[in-house]
Write a protein that holds these residues in place. Structure first.
Motif, PDB file in Angstrom:
ATOM      1  N   SER A 199      50.208  44.567  50.750  1.00 33.38           N
ATOM      2  CA  SER A 199      51.382  43.857  51.271  1.00 33.38           C
ATOM      3  C   SER A 199      50.981  42.515  51.879  1.00 33.38           C
ATOM      4  CB  SER A 199      52.100  44.709  52.327  1.00 33.38           C
ATOM      5  OG  SER A 199      51.232  45.012  53.409  1.00 33.38           O
ATOM      6  N   GLU A 200      49.781  42.441  52.497  1.00 25.70           N
ATOM      7  CA  GLU A 200      49.303  41.189  53.081  1.00 25.70           C
ATOM      8  C   GLU A 200      48.953  40.187  51.984  1.00 25.70           C
ATOM      9  OE1 GLU A 200      46.052  42.066  55.643  1.00 25.70           O
ATOM     10  OE2 GLU A 200      47.269  43.166  57.103  1.00 25.70           O
ATOM     11  N   VAL A 201      48.357  40.696  50.898  1.00 24.14           N
ATOM     12  CA  VAL A 201      48.029  39.835  49.760  1.00 24.14           C
ATOM     13  C   VAL A 201      49.306  39.267  49.155  1.00 24.14           C
ATOM     14  CG1 VAL A 201      47.052  39.772  47.430  1.00 24.14           C
ATOM     15  CG2 VAL A 201      45.891  41.055  49.234  1.00 24.14           C
ATOM     16  N   GLU A 202      50.300  40.133  48.930  1.00 22.59           N
ATOM     17  CA  GLU A 202      51.567  39.690  48.337  1.00 22.59           C
ATOM     18  C   GLU A 202      52.256  38.674  49.228  1.00 22.59           C
ATOM     19  OE1 GLU A 202      53.720  43.297  47.725  1.00 22.59           O
ATOM     20  OE2 GLU A 202      52.820  43.683  45.757  1.00 22.59           O
ATOM     21  N   GLN A 203      52.202  38.891  50.552  1.00 22.13           N
ATOM     22  CA  GLN A 203      52.834  37.953  51.478  1.00 22.13           C
ATOM     23  C   GLN A 203      52.176  36.577  51.395  1.00 22.13           C
ATOM     24  OE1 GLN A 203      55.578  38.274  53.221  1.00 22.13           O
ATOM     25  NE2 GLN A 203      55.361  36.189  54.021  1.00 22.13           N
ATOM     26  N   SER A 204      50.849  36.545  51.344  1.00 25.22           N
ATOM     27  CA  SER A 204      50.137  35.265  51.242  1.00 25.22           C
ATOM     28  C   SER A 204      50.442  34.577  49.913  1.00 25.22           C
ATOM     29  CB  SER A 204      48.627  35.482  51.379  1.00 25.22           C
ATOM     30  OG  SER A 204      48.294  35.863  52.690  1.00 25.22           O
ATOM     31  N   GLN A 205      50.511  35.362  48.838  1.00 29.43           N
ATOM     32  CA  GLN A 205      50.843  34.780  47.541  1.00 29.43           C
ATOM     33  C   GLN A 205      52.239  34.173  47.558  1.00 29.43           C
ATOM     34  OE1 GLN A 205      50.192  37.820  44.575  1.00 29.43           O
ATOM     35  NE2 GLN A 205      47.971  37.488  44.544  1.00 29.43           N
ATOM     36  N   LYS A 206      53.176  34.860  48.199  1.00 37.83           N
ATOM     37  CA  LYS A 206      54.543  34.344  48.264  1.00 37.83           C
ATOM     38  C   LYS A 206      54.615  33.086  49.124  1.00 37.83           C
ATOM     39  CE  LYS A 206      56.895  38.726  47.297  1.00 37.83           C
ATOM     40  NZ  LYS A 206      57.649  38.286  46.121  1.00 37.83           N
ATOM     41  N   GLU A 207      53.813  33.030  50.181  1.00 35.87           N
ATOM     42  CA  GLU A 207      53.781  31.825  51.012  1.00 35.87           C
ATOM     43  C   GLU A 207      53.277  30.631  50.209  1.00 35.87           C
ATOM     44  OE1 GLU A 207      51.364  32.798  54.334  1.00 35.87           O
ATOM     45  OE2 GLU A 207      52.850  34.142  55.261  1.00 35.87           O
ATOM     46  N   ILE A 208      52.237  30.858  49.407  1.00 38.94           N
ATOM     47  CA  ILE A 208      51.699  29.776  48.579  1.00 38.94           C
ATOM     48  C   ILE A 208      52.705  29.372  47.516  1.00 38.94           C
ATOM     49  CG2 ILE A 208      49.897  29.201  46.891  1.00 38.94           C
ATOM     50  CD1 ILE A 208      47.976  30.915  48.563  1.00 38.94           C
ATOM     51  N   LEU A 209      53.395  30.349  46.936  1.00 37.09           N
ATOM     52  CA  LEU A 209      54.422  30.044  45.935  1.00 37.09           C
ATOM     53  C   LEU A 209      55.554  29.236  46.549  1.00 37.09           C
ATOM     54  CD1 LEU A 209      54.667  33.399  43.938  1.00 37.09           C
ATOM     55  CD2 LEU A 209      53.784  31.216  43.121  1.00 37.09           C
ATOM     56  N   ALA A 210      55.912  29.550  47.786  1.00 36.01           N
ATOM     57  CA  ALA A 210      56.976  28.798  48.461  1.00 36.01           C
ATOM     58  C   ALA A 210      56.579  27.337  48.622  1.00 36.01           C
ATOM     59  CB  ALA A 210      57.275  29.426  49.821  1.00 36.01           C
ATOM     60  N   ILE A 211      55.305  27.113  48.976  1.00 34.56           N
ATOM     61  CA  ILE A 211      54.801  25.738  49.101  1.00 34.56           C
ATOM     62  C   ILE A 211      54.825  25.048  47.741  1.00 34.56           C
ATOM     63  CG2 ILE A 211      52.764  24.337  49.627  1.00 34.56           C
ATOM     64  CD1 ILE A 211      51.985  26.484  51.698  1.00 34.56           C
ATOM     65  N   ALA A 212      54.406  25.786  46.695  1.00 36.52           N
ATOM     66  CA  ALA A 212      54.387  25.206  45.348  1.00 36.52           C
ATOM     67  C   ALA A 212      55.788  24.832  44.890  1.00 36.52           C
ATOM     68  CB  ALA A 212      53.756  26.207  44.369  1.00 36.52           C
ATOM     69  N   ARG A 213      56.768  25.703  45.177  1.00 35.78           N
ATOM     70  CA  ARG A 213      58.143  25.391  44.768  1.00 35.78           C
ATOM     71  C   ARG A 213      58.676  24.183  45.527  1.00 35.78           C
ATOM     72  NH1 ARG A 213      58.599  31.089  44.192  1.00 35.78           N
ATOM     73  NH2 ARG A 213      59.130  31.321  46.390  1.00 35.78           N
ATOM     74  N   ARG A 214      58.344  24.106  46.831  1.00 41.09           N
ATOM     75  CA  ARG A 214      58.784  22.952  47.607  1.00 41.09           C
ATOM     76  C   ARG A 214      58.189  21.662  47.037  1.00 41.09           C
ATOM     77  NH1 ARG A 214      55.982  20.461  51.204  1.00 41.09           N
ATOM     78  NH2 ARG A 214      54.610  22.199  51.745  1.00 41.09           N
ATOM     79  N   MET A 215      56.908  21.708  46.705  1.00 43.20           N
ATOM     80  CA  MET A 215      56.260  20.523  46.154  1.00 43.20           C
ATOM     81  C   MET A 215      56.826  20.174  44.776  1.00 43.20           C
ATOM     82  SD  MET A 215      52.307  21.278  47.317  1.00 43.20           S
ATOM     83  CE  MET A 215      51.701  19.703  46.689  1.00 43.20           C
ATOM     84  N   ALA A 216      57.167  21.205  43.994  1.00 40.39           N
ATOM     85  CA  ALA A 216      57.762  20.956  42.677  1.00 40.39           C
ATOM     86  C   ALA A 216      59.122  20.288  42.826  1.00 40.39           C
ATOM     87  CB  ALA A 216      57.892  22.264  41.905  1.00 40.39           C
ATOM     88  N   ASP A 217      59.913  20.750  43.804  1.00 39.23           N
ATOM     89  CA  ASP A 217      61.226  20.142  44.047  1.00 39.23           C
ATOM     90  C   ASP A 217      61.089  18.690  44.475  1.00 39.23           C
ATOM     91  OD1 ASP A 217      62.539  22.462  43.407  1.00 39.23           O
ATOM     92  OD2 ASP A 217      62.753  23.150  45.485  1.00 39.23           O
ATOM     93  N   ALA A 218      59.971  18.382  45.143  1.00 45.04           N
ATOM     94  CA  ALA A 218      59.731  17.003  45.593  1.00 45.04           C
ATOM     95  C   ALA A 218      59.045  16.165  44.521  1.00 45.04           C
ATOM     96  CB  ALA A 218      58.879  17.011  46.868  1.00 45.04           C
ATOM     97  N   GLY A 219      58.786  16.780  43.350  1.00 40.83           N
ATOM     98  CA  GLY A 219      58.157  16.041  42.265  1.00 40.83           C
ATOM     99  C   GLY A 219      56.665  15.853  42.422  1.00 40.83           C
ATOM    100  N   GLU A 220      56.037  16.645  43.314  1.00 40.40           N
ATOM    101  CA  GLU A 220      54.611  16.472  43.587  1.00 40.40           C
ATOM    102  C   GLU A 220      53.722  17.290  42.655  1.00 40.40           C
ATOM    103  OE1 GLU A 220      54.056  17.301  47.706  1.00 40.40           O
ATOM    104  OE2 GLU A 220      55.625  15.917  48.336  1.00 40.40           O
ATOM    105  N   LEU A 221      54.307  18.274  41.964  1.00 46.21           N
ATOM    106  CA  LEU A 221      53.565  19.024  40.950  1.00 46.21           C
ATOM    107  C   LEU A 221      54.564  19.643  39.990  1.00 46.21           C
ATOM    108  CD1 LEU A 221      53.851  22.302  41.609  1.00 46.21           C
ATOM    109  CD2 LEU A 221      52.103  21.828  43.277  1.00 46.21           C
ATOM    110  N   SER A 222      54.086  20.065  38.830  1.00 44.97           N
ATOM    111  CA  SER A 222      54.933  20.682  37.827  1.00 44.97           C
ATOM    112  C   SER A 222      54.553  22.141  37.694  1.00 44.97           C
ATOM    113  CB  SER A 222      54.772  19.963  36.479  1.00 44.97           C
ATOM    114  OG  SER A 222      55.466  20.661  35.458  1.00 44.97           O
ATOM    115  N   LEU A 223      55.551  23.043  37.830  1.00 43.33           N
ATOM    116  CA  LEU A 223      55.279  24.468  37.761  1.00 43.33           C
ATOM    117  C   LEU A 223      55.288  25.000  36.333  1.00 43.33           C
ATOM    118  CD1 LEU A 223      57.427  25.793  40.733  1.00 43.33           C
ATOM    119  CD2 LEU A 223      54.990  25.295  40.690  1.00 43.33           C
ATOM    120  N   GLY A 224      55.817  24.218  35.416  1.00 41.13           N
ATOM    121  CA  GLY A 224      55.992  24.736  34.060  1.00 41.13           C
ATOM    122  C   GLY A 224      54.761  24.627  33.180  1.00 41.13           C
TER     123      GLY A 224
END
Length: 335
Positions: A303-328
């Motif tokens: 559960s701790e691993v999944e939580q950390s992965q989701k936190e990183i994914l949240a950062i990645a999605r935020r950066m993707a929305d800002a055009g700072e990286l591409s998730l596709g």
């Protein structure tokens, strides 16, 4: 001095900057932030200890450099905002984001829910019609909405998620009416002008923030009712393994925003290919240190691993929305 800055995330830099200001000035800055930003920066400020002089100097120097490139010019035209953001992010990414920005500026009832914890929002909307609940959850940030959904009765969740996925915009008058109903509980006025909420992506984003077991159980229940809709939602979800498709420049940008502890936990359950993806985008020394930390890290809860992965994914999605990286993977080519 130059070595301190890369170790700080954007949130930590903001926290240091606010701590160097007086109480009144820091409070004035926080008034202009949204609930999510206030929570993140506040937590970072509370956790700050033994910040080096070099770190403070670097943060202040960076801030001054940034400010020197800014102007005091303010442009309030909605058409201007739409044009600039669409040009920067593309029509698909900018559409919903623009509507949420313009709506949030005038919306009081719905906006008030963003400042409440998940359980409080759940108590307010739990007796409403599933369609109303779906609209409210679509308006909230995905992680907040996931928290609210988790407080609602399990038997209601599939119907709510299906309604979120099936939303295709909303008449402004209908959204205004909902906002006014909620506003009566908090007081104030409203003038809703935008209505882009819901859809497959919204449902997928919310599911991304649920824990693994709840996420799969909910998808399975939706699949029993509507297999096609369930598959569309699943196809739109972004999981940690998908980071393998992010280009090197994107991973390097992501690493600057992720704490070492979160990365160590997230990579505990990752295969060697995924680990190498991160190692090769770090300096040789940083990569060796991360390898050593991973080997030294004892058993951790899944559960701790999944939580950390989701936190990183949240950062990645935020950066993707800002055009700072591409998730596709791939995305626009650079020339």
């Amino acid at each position: 001095m130059a070595e301190a800055a890369p170790k700080l995330t954007g949130t930590e830099r903001a926290a240091i900057l606010l701590l160097t200001l007086g109480e009144q000035e820091a409070a004035e800055v926080l008034r202009h932030m949204g609930p999510k930003e206030v929570q993140k920066v506040g937590a970072a400020m509370a956790g700050m200890a033994n910040v080096s002089r070099d770190s403070v100097s670097t943060v202040l120097d960076d801030f001054v450099d940034t400010i020197e490139n800014e102007t005091a010019l303010g442009v309030g035209s909605e058409d201007y905002i739409r044009k600039v953001m669409t040009e920067a992010l593309g029509e698909d990414k900018a559409g919903g984001l623009i509507d949420r920005i313009l709506m949030g500026r005038n919306s009081k009832g719905l906006e008030a829910l963003k400042w409440m914890d998940s359980r409080a929002v759940g108590e307010i909307i739990r007796l409403e019609h599933p369609q109303i609940i779906a609209i409210v959850l679509s308006y909230l940030d995905a992680d907040h909405a996931a928290g609210v959904l988790a407080t609602l009765p399990e038997r209601d969740r599939p119907a709510i998620l299906m309604r979120i996925a099936s939303l295709d915009g909303l008449q402004p008058n209908a959204l205004k009416e909902l906002d006014e109903i909620l506003e009566k509980q908090f007081a104030g006025q409203t003038n809703v002008k935008s209505s882009s909420v819901g859809g497959i992506k919204s449902a997928a984003d919310i599911l991304n923030f649920l824990d693994g077991n709840a996420e799969q159980a909910l998808l399975d229940e939706v699949r029993e009712v509507d297999p096609d809709l369930s598959q569309q939602i699943q196809d739109s979800m972004f999981v940690f393994d998908n980071l393998i498709d992010v280009d090197d420049r994107g991973i390097q940008s992501l690493l600057r925003e992720v704490s070492s502890e979160s990365l160590i936990l997230a990579l505990k359950a990752a295969d060697e290919t995924m680990r190498e993806k991160f190692f090769k985008n770090m300096s040789k020394r940083a990569g060796e240190m991360l390898r050593d930390d991973l080997e030294a890290k004892g058993p951790v809860k899944l559960s701790e691993v999944e939580q950390s992965q989701k936190e990183i994914l949240a950062i990645a999605r935020r950066m993707a929305d800002a055009g700072e990286l591409s998730l596709g993977g791939g995305g626009d080519e650079y020339v």
